[in-house]
Design an enzyme around this catalytic site. Structure first.
Site, PDB file in Angstrom:
ATOM      1  N   ASP A 102       0.851  -1.189   0.000  1.00 19.33           N
ATOM      2  CA  ASP A 102       0.000   0.000   0.000  1.00 19.33           C
ATOM      3  C   ASP A 102       0.885   1.236   0.000  1.00 19.33           C
ATOM      4  OD1 ASP A 102      -2.715   1.350   0.483  1.00 19.33           O
ATOM      5  OD2 ASP A 102      -1.521   2.111   2.162  1.00 19.33           O
ATOM      6  N   GLU A 131       0.930   5.501   0.637  1.00 20.38           N
ATOM      7  CA  GLU A 131       0.284   6.741   1.072  1.00 20.38           C
ATOM      8  C   GLU A 131       0.925   7.863   0.264  1.00 20.38           C
ATOM      9  OE1 GLU A 131      -2.311   7.016   3.123  1.00 20.38           O
ATOM     10  OE2 GLU A 131      -2.309   4.827   3.321  1.00 20.38           O
ATOM     11  N   ASP A 157      -2.732  -0.763   6.868  1.00 18.14           N
ATOM     12  CA  ASP A 157      -3.746  -0.979   5.831  1.00 18.14           C
ATOM     13  C   ASP A 157      -3.571  -2.308   5.103  1.00 18.14           C
ATOM     14  OD1 ASP A 157      -4.799   1.421   6.552  1.00 18.14           O
ATOM     15  OD2 ASP A 157      -4.454   2.440   4.644  1.00 18.14           O
ATOM     16  N   HIS A 193      -5.142   4.455   7.605  1.00 13.69           N
ATOM     17  CA  HIS A 193      -4.532   5.136   6.463  1.00 13.69           C
ATOM     18  C   HIS A 193      -3.022   5.289   6.648  1.00 13.69           C
ATOM     19  CE1 HIS A 193      -8.270   6.002   4.338  1.00 13.69           C
ATOM     20  NE2 HIS A 193      -8.798   6.277   5.509  1.00 13.69           N
TER      21      HIS A 193
END
Length: 255
Positions: free
Chosen positions: A14, A16, A166, A161
């Site tokens: 993931d 960000e 996540d 987040h």
């Protein structure tokens, strides 16, 4: 020297990023997180996460609306993407990539980041995008199918987040969904179509804790126990069963 690949291992990852709010502004990776998962036991084997300093610090907010959110101060002394590119390449290249909405977002951002530093991007041996996958197989039981909504549906807590949190949540959501689909395919006359939530769907603007209050078709925590019981039964019956064979019994969940 040949590049080592792991075609049967799954890496959930993931990113960000900043949110572009000006014309001509681009996405910048601010955090990368990944876990390598054993396809036979669906257990975490290895993890890695790092904050990443963008070339332009002004794209990062000074403050975050979340208590543990990413701020400019947190990435000021973080390594650049080029500093961690080799590690990220080693984690991703030749493995099955998994994540939520990764086809349209995370995969694109990874390729852009490697292109920006003039290096070859890692290549997956396959891609599991849980957004499209679950929208197709699991339906709209959890509302808008965002990770926060899916986690709330299964009582897994609030999405943070942050990359590593996540991806771990993503894995748990897939386990729960696969268990429900497996049971429905095994006992269709008893379960199929009876586990859905009510037709009243929360609006997308409601906060995660409000979503969590939606009436569930089971008592809180019971599905987690059921999930573990099913895993134990499967393990005893077919100790060497791989992820693919489990999914084949769940209406070919992964394809």
């Amino acid at each position: 020297m040949a590049v080592q690949t792991f075609p049967n291992e799954i890496v959930f990852f993931d990113l960000e990023t900043n949110v572009p709010n000006k014309a001509g502004q681009h996405f910048h990776i601010l955090e990368f997180g990944a876990i390598i998962v054993c396809p036979k036991k669906l257990e975490e084997l290895e993890s890695f996460t790092t904050l990443i300093q963008p070339k332009d610090l002004s794209v990062v907010s000074i403050r975050s609306s979340r208590s543990d959110g990413i701020t400019r101060a947190k990435v000021t002394n973080a390594p650049s993407f080029e500093d961690v590119a080799e590690k990220i390449h080693g984690l991703l290249n030749g493995r099955i990539w998994a994540g939520h909405n990764i086809r349209r977002f995370d995969c694109v951002r990874i390729k852009e980041a490697f292109a920006e530093i003039g290096k070859a991007a890692p290549e997956p041996s396959g891609i599991i995008d849980s957004l499209g996958l679950l929208s197709d197989k699991f339906g709209k039981r959890a509302g808008n199918m965002k990770m926060a909504s899916l986690a709330a549906y299964f009582g897994l807590g609030v999405q943070k987040h942050r990359s590593l949190d996540d991806v771990r949540m993503n894995l748990e959501v897939l386990k729960h969904c696969a268990t429900v689909l497996f049971l429905e395919s095994t006992l269709p006359n008893h379960l199929e179509g009876k586990w859905h939530t009510s037709s009243k769907i929360m609006t997308r603007s409601r906060r995660n804790y409000q979503i969590a209050q939606r009436a569930m078709p089971y008592s809180k925590g019971s599905l987690e126990k059921m999930t573990q019981n099913v895993k134990n039964l499967l393990s005893k019956a077919q100790g060497n069963q791989t992820l693919q064979s489990l999914i084949n019994h769940s209406h070919s969940l992964l394809r």
